[in-house]
Design a protein around this motif. Sequence first.
Motif, PDB file in Angstrom:
ATOM      1  N   VAL A 119       0.849  -1.191   0.000  1.00 42.05           N
ATOM      2  CA  VAL A 119       0.000   0.000   0.000  1.00 42.05           C
ATOM      3  C   VAL A 119       0.881   1.237   0.000  1.00 42.05           C
ATOM      4  CG1 VAL A 119      -1.808   1.286   1.212  1.00 42.05           C
ATOM      5  CG2 VAL A 119      -1.837  -1.226   1.212  1.00 42.05           C
ATOM      6  N   ARG A 120       0.635   2.124  -0.937  1.00 47.26           N
ATOM      7  CA  ARG A 120       1.356   3.401  -1.028  1.00 47.26           C
ATOM      8  C   ARG A 120       0.416   4.504  -0.561  1.00 47.26           C
ATOM      9  NH1 ARG A 120       5.381   2.363  -4.998  1.00 47.26           N
ATOM     10  NH2 ARG A 120       5.975   0.172  -4.705  1.00 47.26           N
ATOM     11  N   TRP A 121       0.665   5.011   0.628  1.00 48.85           N
ATOM     12  CA  TRP A 121      -0.196   6.029   1.230  1.00 48.85           C
ATOM     13  C   TRP A 121       0.113   7.407   0.639  1.00 48.85           C
ATOM     14  CZ3 TRP A 121      -3.939   3.850   3.950  1.00 48.85           C
ATOM     15  CH2 TRP A 121      -3.712   2.603   4.543  1.00 48.85           C
ATOM     16  N   GLY A 122      -0.856   8.319   0.771  1.00 47.92           N
ATOM     17  CA  GLY A 122      -0.669   9.688   0.328  1.00 47.92           C
ATOM     18  C   GLY A 122      -0.606   9.842  -1.172  1.00 47.92           C
ATOM     19  N   HIS A 123      -1.248   8.946  -1.910  1.00 52.64           N
ATOM     20  CA  HIS A 123      -1.272   8.993  -3.368  1.00 52.64           C
ATOM     21  C   HIS A 123      -2.700   9.266  -3.835  1.00 52.64           C
ATOM     22  CE1 HIS A 123       2.743   7.309  -3.074  1.00 52.64           C
ATOM     23  NE2 HIS A 123       2.899   7.488  -4.380  1.00 52.64           N
ATOM     24  N   LYS A 124      -3.034  10.540  -3.885  1.00 49.05           N
ATOM     25  CA  LYS A 124      -4.358  10.947  -4.350  1.00 49.05           C
ATOM     26  C   LYS A 124      -4.341  11.065  -5.863  1.00 49.05           C
ATOM     27  CE  LYS A 124      -7.897  14.520  -3.813  1.00 49.05           C
ATOM     28  NZ  LYS A 124      -8.256  15.792  -3.129  1.00 49.05           N
ATOM     29  N   VAL A 125      -5.287  10.391  -6.514  1.00 43.33           N
ATOM     30  CA  VAL A 125      -5.339  10.394  -7.973  1.00 43.33           C
ATOM     31  C   VAL A 125      -5.949  11.696  -8.464  1.00 43.33           C
ATOM     32  CG1 VAL A 125      -6.317   9.267 -10.007  1.00 43.33           C
ATOM     33  CG2 VAL A 125      -5.496   7.888  -8.083  1.00 43.33           C
ATOM     34  N   SER A 126      -5.275  12.339  -9.399  1.00 48.84           N
ATOM     35  CA  SER A 126      -5.821  13.553 -10.009  1.00 48.84           C
ATOM     36  C   SER A 126      -6.336  13.306 -11.419  1.00 48.84           C
ATOM     37  CB  SER A 126      -4.767  14.667 -10.035  1.00 48.84           C
ATOM     38  OG  SER A 126      -3.634  14.278 -10.797  1.00 48.84           O
ATOM     39  N   GLY A 127      -5.906  12.216 -12.047  1.00 46.44           N
ATOM     40  CA  GLY A 127      -6.364  11.917 -13.394  1.00 46.44           C
ATOM     41  C   GLY A 127      -5.903  10.558 -13.862  1.00 46.44           C
ATOM     42  N   VAL A 128      -6.651   9.991 -14.790  1.00 46.05           N
ATOM     43  CA  VAL A 128      -6.307   8.704 -15.387  1.00 46.05           C
ATOM     44  C   VAL A 128      -6.571   8.808 -16.882  1.00 46.05           C
ATOM     45  CG1 VAL A 128      -6.710   6.215 -15.378  1.00 46.05           C
ATOM     46  CG2 VAL A 128      -7.043   7.518 -13.282  1.00 46.05           C
ATOM     47  N   ARG A 129      -5.672   8.257 -17.707  1.00 45.91           N
ATOM     48  CA  ARG A 129      -5.920   8.294 -19.146  1.00 45.91           C
ATOM     49  C   ARG A 129      -5.448   7.007 -19.797  1.00 45.91           C
ATOM     50  NH1 ARG A 129      -1.578  10.392 -22.614  1.00 45.91           N
ATOM     51  NH2 ARG A 129       0.359  10.582 -21.419  1.00 45.91           N
ATOM     52  N   ALA A 130      -6.153   6.660 -20.879  1.00 43.60           N
ATOM     53  CA  ALA A 130      -5.805   5.465 -21.639  1.00 43.60           C
ATOM     54  C   ALA A 130      -4.640   5.762 -22.564  1.00 43.60           C
ATOM     55  CB  ALA A 130      -7.009   5.000 -22.440  1.00 43.60           C
ATOM     56  N   LEU A 131      -3.718   4.797 -22.672  1.00 42.43           N
ATOM     57  CA  LEU A 131      -2.559   4.933 -23.546  1.00 42.43           C
ATOM     58  C   LEU A 131      -2.651   4.018 -24.754  1.00 42.43           C
ATOM     59  CD1 LEU A 131       0.286   4.976 -20.849  1.00 42.43           C
ATOM     60  CD2 LEU A 131      -0.835   6.937 -21.927  1.00 42.43           C
ATOM     61  N   GLY A 132      -3.674   3.154 -24.784  1.00 43.66           N
ATOM     62  CA  GLY A 132      -3.811   2.185 -25.862  1.00 43.66           C
ATOM     63  C   GLY A 132      -3.259   0.831 -25.479  1.00 43.66           C
ATOM     64  N   ASP A 133      -3.750  -0.212 -26.165  1.00 46.62           N
ATOM     65  CA  ASP A 133      -3.302  -1.593 -25.926  1.00 46.62           C
ATOM     66  C   ASP A 133      -3.509  -2.039 -24.479  1.00 46.62           C
ATOM     67  OD1 ASP A 133      -2.453  -1.851 -28.600  1.00 46.62           O
ATOM     68  OD2 ASP A 133      -0.526  -0.912 -28.104  1.00 46.62           O
ATOM     69  N   GLY A 134      -4.571  -1.516 -23.838  1.00 48.90           N
ATOM     70  CA  GLY A 134      -4.885  -1.929 -22.474  1.00 48.90           C
ATOM     71  C   GLY A 134      -4.026  -1.289 -21.404  1.00 48.90           C
ATOM     72  N   ARG A 135      -3.192  -0.333 -21.763  1.00 52.45           N
ATOM     73  CA  ARG A 135      -2.337   0.319 -20.788  1.00 52.45           C
ATOM     74  C   ARG A 135      -2.942   1.654 -20.389  1.00 52.45           C
ATOM     75  NH1 ARG A 135       1.743   2.068 -23.271  1.00 52.45           N
ATOM     76  NH2 ARG A 135       3.344   2.084 -21.626  1.00 52.45           N
ATOM     77  N   HIS A 136      -2.742   2.033 -19.115  1.00 45.58           N
ATOM     78  CA  HIS A 136      -3.282   3.286 -18.600  1.00 45.58           C
ATOM     79  C   HIS A 136      -2.243   3.996 -17.751  1.00 45.58           C
ATOM     80  CE1 HIS A 136      -6.939   1.038 -19.606  1.00 45.58           C
ATOM     81  NE2 HIS A 136      -7.501   2.224 -19.781  1.00 45.58           N
ATOM     82  N   GLY A 153     -10.176   0.103 -10.348  1.00 45.47           N
ATOM     83  CA  GLY A 153     -10.735   1.189  -9.556  1.00 45.47           C
ATOM     84  C   GLY A 153     -11.512   0.633  -8.380  1.00 45.47           C
ATOM     85  N   ALA A 154     -10.917   0.720  -7.204  1.00 44.39           N
ATOM     86  CA  ALA A 154     -11.569   0.327  -5.956  1.00 44.39           C
ATOM     87  C   ALA A 154     -11.717   1.570  -5.090  1.00 44.39           C
ATOM     88  CB  ALA A 154     -10.753  -0.740  -5.238  1.00 44.39           C
ATOM     89  N   ASP A 155     -11.975   2.698  -5.767  1.00 43.32           N
ATOM     90  CA  ASP A 155     -11.893   4.010  -5.119  1.00 43.32           C
ATOM     91  C   ASP A 155     -13.241   4.638  -4.822  1.00 43.32           C
ATOM     92  OD1 ASP A 155     -12.044   4.070  -7.915  1.00 43.32           O
ATOM     93  OD2 ASP A 155     -10.963   5.948  -8.114  1.00 43.32           O
ATOM     94  N   GLY A 156     -14.251   3.813  -4.593  1.00 44.13           N
ATOM     95  CA  GLY A 156     -15.475   4.278  -3.975  1.00 44.13           C
ATOM     96  C   GLY A 156     -16.429   5.046  -4.868  1.00 44.13           C
ATOM     97  N   ALA A 157     -17.390   5.705  -4.184  1.00 42.96           N
ATOM     98  CA  ALA A 157     -18.512   6.347  -4.863  1.00 42.96           C
ATOM     99  C   ALA A 157     -18.072   7.347  -5.916  1.00 42.96           C
ATOM    100  CB  ALA A 157     -19.406   7.027  -3.830  1.00 42.96           C
ATOM    101  N   TRP A 158     -17.046   8.118  -5.618  1.00 36.74           N
ATOM    102  CA  TRP A 158     -16.623   9.196  -6.513  1.00 36.74           C
ATOM    103  C   TRP A 158     -15.344   8.811  -7.246  1.00 36.74           C
ATOM    104  CZ3 TRP A 158     -20.751  11.969  -6.836  1.00 36.74           C
ATOM    105  CH2 TRP A 158     -21.612  12.026  -5.728  1.00 36.74           C
ATOM    106  N   SER A 159     -15.337   7.589  -7.724  1.00 39.86           N
ATOM    107  CA  SER A 159     -14.179   6.987  -8.370  1.00 39.86           C
ATOM    108  C   SER A 159     -13.612   7.856  -9.487  1.00 39.86           C
ATOM    109  CB  SER A 159     -14.584   5.624  -8.953  1.00 39.86           C
ATOM    110  OG  SER A 159     -13.577   5.090  -9.762  1.00 39.86           O
ATOM    111  N   ARG A 160     -12.277   7.990  -9.490  1.00 38.28           N
ATOM    112  CA  ARG A 160     -11.591   8.683 -10.581  1.00 38.28           C
ATOM    113  C   ARG A 160     -11.313   7.726 -11.740  1.00 38.28           C
ATOM    114  NH1 ARG A 160      -9.858  13.749  -8.948  1.00 38.28           N
ATOM    115  NH2 ARG A 160      -9.778  14.063 -11.202  1.00 38.28           N
ATOM    116  N   VAL A 161     -11.461   6.431 -11.506  1.00 36.78           N
ATOM    117  CA  VAL A 161     -11.237   5.450 -12.565  1.00 36.78           C
ATOM    118  C   VAL A 161     -12.504   5.201 -13.377  1.00 36.78           C
ATOM    119  CG1 VAL A 161     -10.486   3.068 -13.051  1.00 36.78           C
ATOM    120  CG2 VAL A 161      -9.426   4.355 -11.184  1.00 36.78           C
ATOM    121  N   ARG A 162     -13.676   5.321 -12.749  1.00 40.85           N
ATOM    122  CA  ARG A 162     -14.938   5.004 -13.412  1.00 40.85           C
ATOM    123  C   ARG A 162     -15.132   5.691 -14.762  1.00 40.85           C
ATOM    124  NH1 ARG A 162     -18.723   7.187 -10.151  1.00 40.85           N
ATOM    125  NH2 ARG A 162     -18.663   5.469  -8.671  1.00 40.85           N
TER     126      ARG A 162
END
Length: 372
Positions: A119-136, A153-162
């Motif tokens: 577990v890496r603490w203190g890592h708040k996600v600000s954005g996620v983007r697709a790079l192609g070929d299943g990589r993000h 994405g196991a990041d709850g109701a307001w998921s940044r991955v969804r």
Amino acid sequence: MSTHVTIIGAGLGGLTLARVLHVHGIPSTVYEAESSATARTQGGLLDIRDYNGQPALRAAGLMDEFRGIVLEGRQAMRILDRDGKILFDLPDDGTGGSPEVLRGELRQLLLDSLPAGTVRWGHKVSGVRALGDGRHEVVFADGATVVTGLLVGADGAWSRVRPLLSDAAPEYIGISFVETYLFDGDTRHPTSAKILGAGATMALEPGKGIMAHRERDGKFHSWVMLSRPRDWFAGIDFTDPAAATARTVDEFDGWAPELTALISDGETAPVLRTLHTLPIEHRWDRVPGVTLLGDAAHLTGPNGEGANLAMYDGAELGEAVAAHPDDIETALTAYEQAMFSRSAASAAEQLDLHELLGDGTPHNLIDKFAGN
């Protein structure tokens, strides 16, 4: 398996996934916005059910540890009227299938089962983007990035991955909770303690209710339920605990003082918990290299299933990946199709619970518990 699994969110679902992967020798990293495991309180009691939560823990190889944190007797259920009269009293005879544990203790159990550094603490996600070929690529608030071939994405109701998968957003269901705690309740709050059962106690009327749960060491976890629009709650200044408490208690004028004291005597600042859901049939087309679990995938109102389903999702996803280590898309397809079906069924049950809190409350709720 050559693909390293990246999990966003160190809740119960994400940690269960990481643990099941570890059991199968598959490495993962969990990124969590909170600064540490103790950065905030982790909520109250959870009933871990024998048909989803417990099988997840069994897949994680943690059933013995789980039994060690169960609070005996907390499956008891008591329903009162507004005068404090007992309408229904179901003791915990030890045969129930949903033993109660504290969420924080269960989370710590899962954390302790993972290799150091997972577990890496203190890592708040600000954005996620697709790079192609299943990589993000995941971008964190501090500017750091990570690229992954399997993103969960196991990041709850307001998921940044969804948003990689779905345009759906949580919607308010018209009900909110206001939460507080009493400490050393049996000694310091004997009047309220007298009306509480050994486990959960509810006093409900259409559109509102007072509830409490006995936790560990005399702690009472108390909250009210109010069916009100968001604008109504927006008119309460929760930065002024005394004023917010008084305004909340006003909604229960005429109720037994030993019930309202569960809120008015609260020893922590009242916390507003607005309830949101995703669509019942929420699903998405398969997108290579990414999926969701728990509330990120199927947020519902409170029906006791949320934590259980999140853990079950995590275990099922971990088992699917372990079964198809060289074919991630096959694993994700199998996992998602099963998850869509079970989450839709659970969401439909939540609607039934919502109806039970309507005009016939509390007697229709009593009928449901008695029937079960």
